[in-house]
Design a protein around this motif. Structure first.
Motif, short mmCIF file in Angstrom:
data_model
loop_
_atom_site.label_atom_id
_atom_site.label_comp_id
_atom_site.label_asym_id
_atom_site.label_seq_id
_atom_site.Cartn_x
_atom_site.Cartn_y
_atom_site.Cartn_z
N ALA A 158 65.15 -14.41 30.90
CA ALA A 158 65.94 -14.55 32.13
C ALA A 158 66.66 -13.25 32.48
N ASN A 159 67.09 -12.52 31.47
CA ASN A 159 67.82 -11.27 31.72
C ASN A 159 66.93 -10.18 32.30
N GLU A 160 65.62 -10.36 32.21
CA GLU A 160 64.67 -9.38 32.74
C GLU A 160 64.13 -9.78 34.11
N ALA A 161 64.48 -10.98 34.58
CA ALA A 161 63.89 -11.52 35.81
C ALA A 161 64.88 -11.45 36.98
N GLU A 162 64.33 -11.44 38.19
CA GLU A 162 65.17 -11.56 39.37
C GLU A 162 65.82 -12.94 39.41
N VAL A 163 65.03 -13.96 39.14
CA VAL A 163 65.48 -15.36 39.09
C VAL A 163 64.67 -16.05 38.00
N ARG A 222 71.43 -13.10 34.82
CA ARG A 222 70.79 -13.18 36.13
C ARG A 222 70.80 -14.64 36.59
N PRO A 223 70.55 -14.91 37.89
CA PRO A 223 70.58 -16.29 38.39
C PRO A 223 69.53 -17.18 37.72
N VAL A 224 69.92 -18.42 37.46
CA VAL A 224 69.03 -19.43 36.90
C VAL A 224 69.06 -20.64 37.82
N VAL A 225 67.88 -21.16 38.17
CA VAL A 225 67.76 -22.32 39.05
C VAL A 225 67.21 -23.49 38.25
N LEU A 226 67.85 -24.64 38.36
CA LEU A 226 67.40 -25.86 37.71
C LEU A 226 66.83 -26.80 38.77
N GLY A 254 68.71 -28.42 50.48
CA GLY A 254 67.49 -28.00 49.80
C GLY A 254 67.79 -27.18 48.56
N LEU A 255 69.00 -26.61 48.50
CA LEU A 255 69.42 -25.80 47.36
C LEU A 255 70.93 -25.76 47.33
N LEU A 256 71.51 -25.91 46.14
CA LEU A 256 72.95 -25.80 45.93
C LEU A 256 73.20 -24.58 45.05
N VAL A 257 74.11 -23.71 45.48
CA VAL A 257 74.41 -22.48 44.75
C VAL A 257 75.86 -22.52 44.27
N VAL A 258 76.03 -22.31 42.97
CA VAL A 258 77.38 -22.25 42.39
C VAL A 258 77.46 -21.03 41.48
N GLY A 259 78.67 -20.65 41.12
CA GLY A 259 78.87 -19.48 40.29
C GLY A 259 79.28 -19.83 38.87
N ARG A 260 79.15 -18.84 38.00
CA ARG A 260 79.61 -18.95 36.61
C ARG A 260 80.26 -17.63 36.23
N ARG A 261 81.49 -17.70 35.75
CA ARG A 261 82.16 -16.48 35.32
C ARG A 261 81.45 -15.90 34.10
N SER A 262 81.19 -14.60 34.14
CA SER A 262 80.53 -13.92 33.02
C SER A 262 81.60 -13.54 32.00
N ARG A 263 81.83 -14.45 31.09
CA ARG A 263 82.83 -14.16 30.06
C ARG A 263 82.36 -14.74 28.74
N ARG A 264 82.72 -14.07 27.68
CA ARG A 264 82.31 -14.52 26.36
C ARG A 264 83.25 -15.61 25.87
N SER A 265 82.67 -16.58 25.16
CA SER A 265 83.46 -17.66 24.59
C SER A 265 83.19 -17.72 23.10
N PRO A 303 67.90 -28.83 43.87
CA PRO A 303 67.88 -27.74 42.91
C PRO A 303 69.23 -27.02 42.90
N VAL A 304 69.66 -26.57 41.71
CA VAL A 304 70.95 -25.90 41.57
C VAL A 304 70.73 -24.49 41.04
N ALA A 305 71.24 -23.50 41.78
CA ALA A 305 71.18 -22.12 41.34
C ALA A 305 72.56 -21.76 40.77
N VAL A 306 72.57 -21.29 39.52
CA VAL A 306 73.82 -20.86 38.88
C VAL A 306 73.79 -19.35 38.79
N VAL A 307 74.76 -18.70 39.45
CA VAL A 307 74.77 -17.23 39.56
C VAL A 307 75.97 -16.69 38.79
#
Length: 290
Positions: A96-101, A130-134, A252-263, A283-287
């Motif tokens: 996923a880290n090498e892909a556009e989506v 990178r963005p992941v779509v489910l 047709g698509l729902l887009v939401v965000g995710r904070r890039s932080r380590r846990s 479908p849900v895109a998590v960016v």
């Protein structure tokens, strides 16, 4: 590496739906489509060698058949396949880290637990840079706005947080698909207001105006960058997760965000992203964003 769209494959109907959705995405982006299946490795002692070999053959056949299906549907699309070995969360996250989506199949809450849902998909969504779509099996046979699926793109934002990668992804999708973009910001009175907002309607209306103005200010530069995109903005009162799940029923698509932080306890998803992943029929895109 050449830009591309990646799909994690297994034998589920959701996986095929993900591949078809991803094929449209790759076509819109004008990039190759990469189909990958991860063979869990090392094989445990309980799995005979011959059985492991037959599984490899079975999944190689699956990848070839899916690639043929996609090529038939979208002549000219460059499709590649890969059998990877290792732990599925790590291998799929690296891909996923090498892909556009990256696109994965998802059954949602209450579904039968399978290869690309549960801990695996949550790990990829929580760690990927990178963005992941489910994608559900019945939510999109090809992409946003297709068939009997919903239409338009819904984007959930928080005006208190800068989220340019999230806005860029949603506006880009809307532009490529020629779909309306509906941007939703959910707000609630701070607990500090106590009963004041209930007893004095003027307080509530003032907070509502502030939320609406904040949303307009956030979106204004993106309207200028994408003048052809049809945009509507909504500042709604109430829990964000509930508002977005409700909006997703016609999307047709729902887009939401995710904070890039380590846990320290592993991949982290906010409660809003977690809720919509499990409950959105679209479908849900998590960016990820900072």
């Amino acid at each position: 590496m050449t830009p591309h769209v990646t799909v994690g494959m297994d034998e589920s109907p959701e996986s095929l739906a993900a591949a078809l959705w991803a094929a449209e995405e790759a076509s819109l982006l004008d990039v190759p489509l990469h189909l990958i299946h991860v063979e869990e490795w090392p094989v445990t002692a309980e799995v005979p060698v011959l059985s492991a070999e037959s599984l490899v053959e079975r999944y190689e056949t699956l990848l070839r058949a899916t690639a043929d299906r996609v090529r038939d549907d979208r002549p000219g699309l460059d499709v590649t396949t890969e059998m990877a070995r290792g732990r599925a969360p790590a291998e799929l996250t690296a891909a996923a880290n090498e892909a556009e989506v990256t696109v994965l199949g998802s059954r949602g809450l209450g579904g039968v637990v399978g290869f690309l849902i549960g801990s695996v998909s949550l790990a990829v969504v929580g760690r990927a840079r990178r963005p992941v779509v489910l994608v559900r099996s019945g939510s999109a046979s090809s992409g946003a706005g297709s068939g009997d699926a919903g239409s338009g793109i819904v984007l959930g934002v928080d005006v208190e947080q800068p989220c340019d990668p999230l806005l860029a992804f949603a506006f880009g999708e809307a532009a490529r698909r020629d779909e309306e973009l509906r941007i939703v910001h959910s707000w609630s009175p701070s607990p500090a207001y106590g009963y004041t907002a209930i007893l004095d309607p003027g307080v509530g209306s003032g907070l509502g105006r502030k939320a609406t103005e904040g949303l307009a200010e956030m979106v204004r530069p993106w309207r200028s960058k994408f003048p052809a995109v049809r945009v509507t903005e909504q500042a709604v009162v109430g829990p964000a997760a509930a508002a977005l799940v409700d909006a997703s029923r016609s999307a047709g698509l729902l887009v939401v965000g995710r904070r890039s932080r380590r846990s320290p306890v592993g991949p982290h998803l906010g409660h809003v992203a977690h809720a919509v992943i499990h409950h959105s029929p679209a479908p849900v895109a998590v960016v990820p964003f900072e």
